[in-house]
Write a protein that holds these residues in place. Structure first.
Motif, PDB file in Angstrom:
ATOM      1  N   ILE A 133       0.854  -1.182   0.000  1.00 51.04           N
ATOM      2  CA  ILE A 133       0.000   0.000   0.000  1.00 51.04           C
ATOM      3  C   ILE A 133       0.889   1.230   0.000  1.00 51.04           C
ATOM      4  CG2 ILE A 133      -1.779   1.228   1.301  1.00 51.04           C
ATOM      5  CD1 ILE A 133      -2.605  -1.490   2.462  1.00 51.04           C
ATOM      6  N   PRO A 134       0.590   2.264  -0.787  1.00 52.95           N
ATOM      7  CA  PRO A 134       1.413   3.480  -0.792  1.00 52.95           C
ATOM      8  C   PRO A 134       1.566   4.059   0.603  1.00 52.95           C
ATOM      9  CG  PRO A 134      -0.153   3.511  -2.614  1.00 52.95           C
ATOM     10  CD  PRO A 134      -0.502   2.330  -1.765  1.00 52.95           C
ATOM     11  N   ASP A 135       2.731   4.663   0.858  1.00 46.14           N
ATOM     12  CA  ASP A 135       3.038   5.171   2.198  1.00 46.14           C
ATOM     13  C   ASP A 135       2.068   6.253   2.661  1.00 46.14           C
ATOM     14  OD1 ASP A 135       5.143   3.446   2.347  1.00 46.14           O
ATOM     15  OD2 ASP A 135       6.644   4.914   1.700  1.00 46.14           O
ATOM     16  N   GLU A 136       1.480   6.978   1.739  1.00 41.34           N
ATOM     17  CA  GLU A 136       0.595   8.064   2.154  1.00 41.34           C
ATOM     18  C   GLU A 136      -0.798   7.570   2.552  1.00 41.34           C
ATOM     19  OE1 GLU A 136       0.546   7.716  -2.344  1.00 41.34           O
ATOM     20  OE2 GLU A 136       2.048   7.824  -0.741  1.00 41.34           O
ATOM     21  N   GLU A 137      -1.096   6.293   2.330  1.00 40.57           N
ATOM     22  CA  GLU A 137      -2.408   5.752   2.680  1.00 40.57           C
ATOM     23  C   GLU A 137      -2.333   4.946   3.971  1.00 40.57           C
ATOM     24  OE1 GLU A 137      -4.162   3.570  -0.457  1.00 40.57           O
ATOM     25  OE2 GLU A 137      -3.812   5.119  -1.994  1.00 40.57           O
ATOM     26  N   PRO A 138      -3.384   4.954   4.797  1.00 36.86           N
ATOM     27  CA  PRO A 138      -3.400   4.187   6.047  1.00 36.86           C
ATOM     28  C   PRO A 138      -3.279   2.687   5.761  1.00 36.86           C
ATOM     29  CG  PRO A 138      -5.169   5.814   6.032  1.00 36.86           C
ATOM     30  CD  PRO A 138      -4.606   5.767   4.640  1.00 36.86           C
ATOM     31  N   ALA A 139      -2.612   1.981   6.671  1.00 39.27           N
ATOM     32  CA  ALA A 139      -2.447   0.540   6.509  1.00 39.27           C
ATOM     33  C   ALA A 139      -2.208  -0.113   7.855  1.00 39.27           C
ATOM     34  CB  ALA A 139      -1.283   0.239   5.567  1.00 39.27           C
ATOM     35  N   ASP A 140      -2.877  -1.266   8.093  1.00 44.24           N
ATOM     36  CA  ASP A 140      -2.618  -2.105   9.263  1.00 44.24           C
ATOM     37  C   ASP A 140      -1.525  -3.106   8.918  1.00 44.24           C
ATOM     38  OD1 ASP A 140      -4.627  -0.884  10.732  1.00 44.24           O
ATOM     39  OD2 ASP A 140      -6.164  -2.333  10.110  1.00 44.24           O
ATOM     40  N   LEU A 141      -0.895  -3.658   9.959  1.00 47.55           N
ATOM     41  CA  LEU A 141       0.051  -4.743   9.788  1.00 47.55           C
ATOM     42  C   LEU A 141      -0.540  -6.008  10.397  1.00 47.55           C
ATOM     43  CD1 LEU A 141       3.545  -3.155  10.590  1.00 47.55           C
ATOM     44  CD2 LEU A 141       2.460  -3.516   8.373  1.00 47.55           C
ATOM     45  N   ARG A 142      -0.588  -7.093   9.591  1.00 46.03           N
ATOM     46  CA  ARG A 142      -1.128  -8.358  10.062  1.00 46.03           C
ATOM     47  C   ARG A 142      -0.085  -9.460   9.875  1.00 46.03           C
ATOM     48  NH1 ARG A 142      -6.521  -8.480  11.203  1.00 46.03           N
ATOM     49  NH2 ARG A 142      -7.684  -6.571  10.676  1.00 46.03           N
ATOM     50  N   ALA A 143      -0.268 -10.539  10.618  1.00 43.40           N
ATOM     51  CA  ALA A 143       0.668 -11.652  10.563  1.00 43.40           C
ATOM     52  C   ALA A 143       0.516 -12.401   9.241  1.00 43.40           C
ATOM     53  CB  ALA A 143       0.449 -12.597  11.739  1.00 43.40           C
ATOM     54  N   ALA A 144       1.634 -12.606   8.554  1.00 45.71           N
ATOM     55  CA  ALA A 144       1.616 -13.353   7.293  1.00 45.71           C
ATOM     56  C   ALA A 144       1.738 -14.844   7.536  1.00 45.71           C
ATOM     57  CB  ALA A 144       2.735 -12.879   6.377  1.00 45.71           C
ATOM     58  N   ASP A 145       2.048 -15.247   8.775  1.00 44.26           N
ATOM     59  CA  ASP A 145       2.165 -16.656   9.106  1.00 44.26           C
ATOM     60  C   ASP A 145       1.937 -16.848  10.596  1.00 44.26           C
ATOM     61  OD1 ASP A 145       2.624 -19.392   8.622  1.00 44.26           O
ATOM     62  OD2 ASP A 145       4.154 -18.879   7.137  1.00 44.26           O
ATOM     63  N   THR A 146       1.742 -18.087  10.997  1.00 46.40           N
ATOM     64  CA  THR A 146       1.516 -18.426  12.399  1.00 46.40           C
ATOM     65  C   THR A 146       2.850 -18.581  13.116  1.00 46.40           C
ATOM     66  OG1 THR A 146      -0.553 -19.542  11.855  1.00 46.40           O
ATOM     67  CG2 THR A 146       0.475 -20.108  13.956  1.00 46.40           C
ATOM     68  N   VAL A 198       5.130 -10.248   8.088  1.00 49.21           N
ATOM     69  CA  VAL A 198       4.045  -9.280   8.227  1.00 49.21           C
ATOM     70  C   VAL A 198       3.596  -8.839   6.844  1.00 49.21           C
ATOM     71  CG1 VAL A 198       4.825  -8.458  10.485  1.00 49.21           C
ATOM     72  CG2 VAL A 198       5.672  -7.361   8.417  1.00 49.21           C
ATOM     73  N   GLN A 199       2.348  -8.463   6.747  1.00 45.72           N
ATOM     74  CA  GLN A 199       1.821  -7.951   5.494  1.00 45.72           C
ATOM     75  C   GLN A 199       0.884  -6.788   5.772  1.00 45.72           C
ATOM     76  OE1 GLN A 199      -0.104 -11.355   3.773  1.00 45.72           O
ATOM     77  NE2 GLN A 199      -1.878 -11.253   5.117  1.00 45.72           N
ATOM     78  N   GLU A 200       0.850  -5.871   4.827  1.00 46.96           N
ATOM     79  CA  GLU A 200       0.008  -4.686   4.992  1.00 46.96           C
ATOM     80  C   GLU A 200      -1.409  -4.968   4.527  1.00 46.96           C
ATOM     81  OE1 GLU A 200       1.906  -1.626   2.810  1.00 46.96           O
ATOM     82  OE2 GLU A 200       3.646  -1.470   4.161  1.00 46.96           O
ATOM     83  N   GLN A 201      -2.353  -4.274   5.171  1.00 44.47           N
ATOM     84  CA  GLN A 201      -3.761  -4.419   4.799  1.00 44.47           C
ATOM     85  C   GLN A 201      -4.462  -3.091   5.029  1.00 44.47           C
ATOM     86  OE1 GLN A 201      -6.564  -6.844   7.230  1.00 44.47           O
ATOM     87  NE2 GLN A 201      -6.881  -7.999   5.351  1.00 44.47           N
ATOM     88  N   THR A 202      -5.327  -2.732   4.093  1.00 45.77           N
ATOM     89  CA  THR A 202      -6.082  -1.488   4.234  1.00 45.77           C
ATOM     90  C   THR A 202      -7.087  -1.618   5.382  1.00 45.77           C
ATOM     91  OG1 THR A 202      -5.876  -1.077   1.858  1.00 45.77           O
ATOM     92  CG2 THR A 202      -7.582   0.143   3.049  1.00 45.77           C
ATOM     93  N   PRO A 203      -7.093  -0.697   6.346  1.00 42.94           N
ATOM     94  CA  PRO A 203      -7.999  -0.810   7.503  1.00 42.94           C
ATOM     95  C   PRO A 203      -9.429  -0.440   7.140  1.00 42.94           C
ATOM     96  CG  PRO A 203      -6.790   1.235   7.623  1.00 42.94           C
ATOM     97  CD  PRO A 203      -6.254   0.501   6.419  1.00 42.94           C
ATOM     98  N   GLU A 204     -10.365  -0.917   7.975  1.00 41.58           N
ATOM     99  CA  GLU A 204     -11.761  -0.490   7.858  1.00 41.58           C
ATOM    100  C   GLU A 204     -11.915   0.781   8.666  1.00 41.58           C
ATOM    101  OE1 GLU A 204     -14.308  -3.605   9.088  1.00 41.58           O
ATOM    102  OE2 GLU A 204     -13.643  -5.020   7.540  1.00 41.58           O
ATOM    103  N   MET A 205     -11.915   1.881   7.970  1.00 39.33           N
ATOM    104  CA  MET A 205     -11.918   3.187   8.631  1.00 39.33           C
ATOM    105  C   MET A 205     -13.343   3.591   8.979  1.00 39.33           C
ATOM    106  SD  MET A 205      -9.108   5.026   6.154  1.00 39.33           S
ATOM    107  CE  MET A 205      -9.210   6.575   7.043  1.00 39.33           C
ATOM    108  N   THR A 206     -13.554   3.943  10.266  1.00 38.21           N
ATOM    109  CA  THR A 206     -14.868   4.372  10.752  1.00 38.21           C
ATOM    110  C   THR A 206     -14.926   5.882  10.736  1.00 38.21           C
ATOM    111  OG1 THR A 206     -14.956   2.452  12.191  1.00 38.21           O
ATOM    112  CG2 THR A 206     -16.496   4.246  12.663  1.00 38.21           C
ATOM    113  N   PRO A 207     -15.916   6.472  10.061  1.00 39.83           N
ATOM    114  CA  PRO A 207     -15.995   7.935  10.013  1.00 39.83           C
ATOM    115  C   PRO A 207     -16.263   8.505  11.403  1.00 39.83           C
ATOM    116  CG  PRO A 207     -17.987   6.964   9.121  1.00 39.83           C
ATOM    117  CD  PRO A 207     -17.047   5.838   9.354  1.00 39.83           C
TER     118      PRO A 207
END
Length: 412
Positions: A185-198, A392-401
């Protein structure tokens, strides 16, 4: 370098000076601007180099100083041209040869691929040929950015590539990963970090975002590690404001995996008879000419060994000529059985290759508990191993207004 080139183009001679007053001769040369170099004393005489134009100005100085000048050697282009003035075909051939080399330098005669591991050279070259990137193409038709983009799109396992032209070579550098790299995800956009493996988190340094886990915790694939939502607290410890960032952290996850490999102790061994034959071939551009030095006779089973020698003038000036040699060796397939030592060496080689692939993918081997056992006709290598990686892998968050303020009755 430039001075020597100018001397060669203008021509110069090595002369020997003798006579009544050589020192006065040297002073007069300096006074008249006649350049001498390589001056050395040979007994009572002197030897030196002088240009052709300077030599033609020496006659009055020689008479004035009553010295004698003798030419010992002639060097430079004017003397070469004079020597071969009656050999017009030689001069024409030299000019045509130089022109041919210049024309050949305008084309690509060697395509070299390096850095590939799982993808063979032939696979990559076949793709390049399908998009008209071939040996013999003009260098002006090579567009590196298009080649790089096409390789990344056609081969998902290639994570990075570059194409450069050096002389008459097109060098393709690739870096591949057996797992397709996730889209970042581009650096200027919000992103979460999630585990890519157990696995278990062994280190965690968060530079941006809010940690959702801590060191020592067990995480499953897809678990949230660092959230992009950042809360700003007031003096009372309550949330005063929230905003989203692009989460950034160094997280190492350790996990244990199981390895198992087995093969039969019975195998077919190649026993070479000592009979072999060799043939040669020549590649001219895109054409191949075979030269067989023996009559065709049937071998029961045989191995082919091919070696090629591309002809080149300089390090990167490859000519469109390649010399090749085929060697065929006859063998007899024979049933054989591995000894315990041979089986253990083969099993160790197999899991060493397996671990090397893991290291190429960026995994660090922390512990290796693989054991090798021979049970009857089967050799088995089995055990657990521990690896550590930045999974780790990036993921777009569910943004709450943000919640809107309730309106009062008077609309204030």
């Amino acid at each position: 370098m430039l001075t020597n080139l100018l001397k060669f183009l203008k021509g110069y001679v090595l002369i020997r000076l003798s006579g009544y007053s050589p020192e006065r001769f040297l002073n007069l040369c300096s006074h008249h601007g006649i350049i001498l170099w390589g001056l050395r004393s040979v007994g009572a005489e002197y030897e030196m180099c002088i240009s052709v134009s300077g030599f033609r100005r020496l006659r009055p100085l020689v008479h004035k100083t009553r010295t004698k000048v003798v030419i010992l050697e002639r060097h430079g282009l004017p003397f070469i041209l004079h020597r071969y003035r009656n050999r017009k075909l030689f001069a024409l051939g030299a000019l045509l040869g130089a022109a041919l080399l210049y024309v050949l330098s305008l084309f690509i005669w060697n395509i070299h691929v390096e850095g590939n591991y799982s993808l063979s050279d032939e696979v990559i070259l076949n793709y390049l040929e399908s998009v008209q990137i071939v040996h013999g193409m003009a260098k002006r038709e090579v567009h590196g950015e298009e080649i790089e983009a096409g390789l990344r799109e056609h081969f998902p396992e290639i994570t990075w590539t570059s194409a450069e032209v050096k002389g008459t070579r097109l060098i393709i550098h690739v870096q591949e990963n057996e797992d397709a790299a996730p889209e970042e995800i581009p650096d200027e956009e919000p992103a979460d970090l999630r585990a890519a493996d157990t696995g278990t988190i062994v280190s965690m340094i968060v530079r941006s975002g809010t940690p959702a886990v801590s060191e020592g915790m067990e995480v499953q694939k897809g678990d949230l590690l660092v959230r992009s939502l950042v809360e700003v607290l007031d003096d009372a410890g309550e949330t005063a404001n929230t905003y989203y960032v692009h989460a950034d952290a160094d997280i190492r996850i350790r996990r244990s995996e199981h390895y198992q490999d087995s093969f039969d102790m019975n195998y077919v061994k190649k026993v070479y008879t000592g009979r072999k034959r060799t043939s040669f071939y020549l590649i001219l551009g895109r054409k191949r000419l075979n030269f067989r030095l023996w009559h065709r006779e049937s071998y029961g089973q045989s191995d082919f060994i091919a070696s090629e020698l591309p002809l080149k003038i300089t390090e990167n000036f490859y000519l469109p000529i390649t010399l090749g040699k085929y060697t065929e060796q006859e063998y007899v397939p024979t049933d054989a059985v591995y000894t315990r030592e041979e089986a253990a060496a083969l099993a160790k080689e197999n899991w060493a290759l397996f671990f090397e692939k893991l290291r190429i993918k960026g995994l660090q081997i922390i512990e290796n508990n693989v054991k090798i056992e021979v049970n009857g006709d089967v050799c088995t290598a089995e055990g657990d191993y521990v690896v550590e990686e930045s999974a780790v892998q990036e993921q777009t968050p569910e943004m709450t207004p943000p919640e809107s303020e309730p309106e009062t009755e008077d609309g204030a």
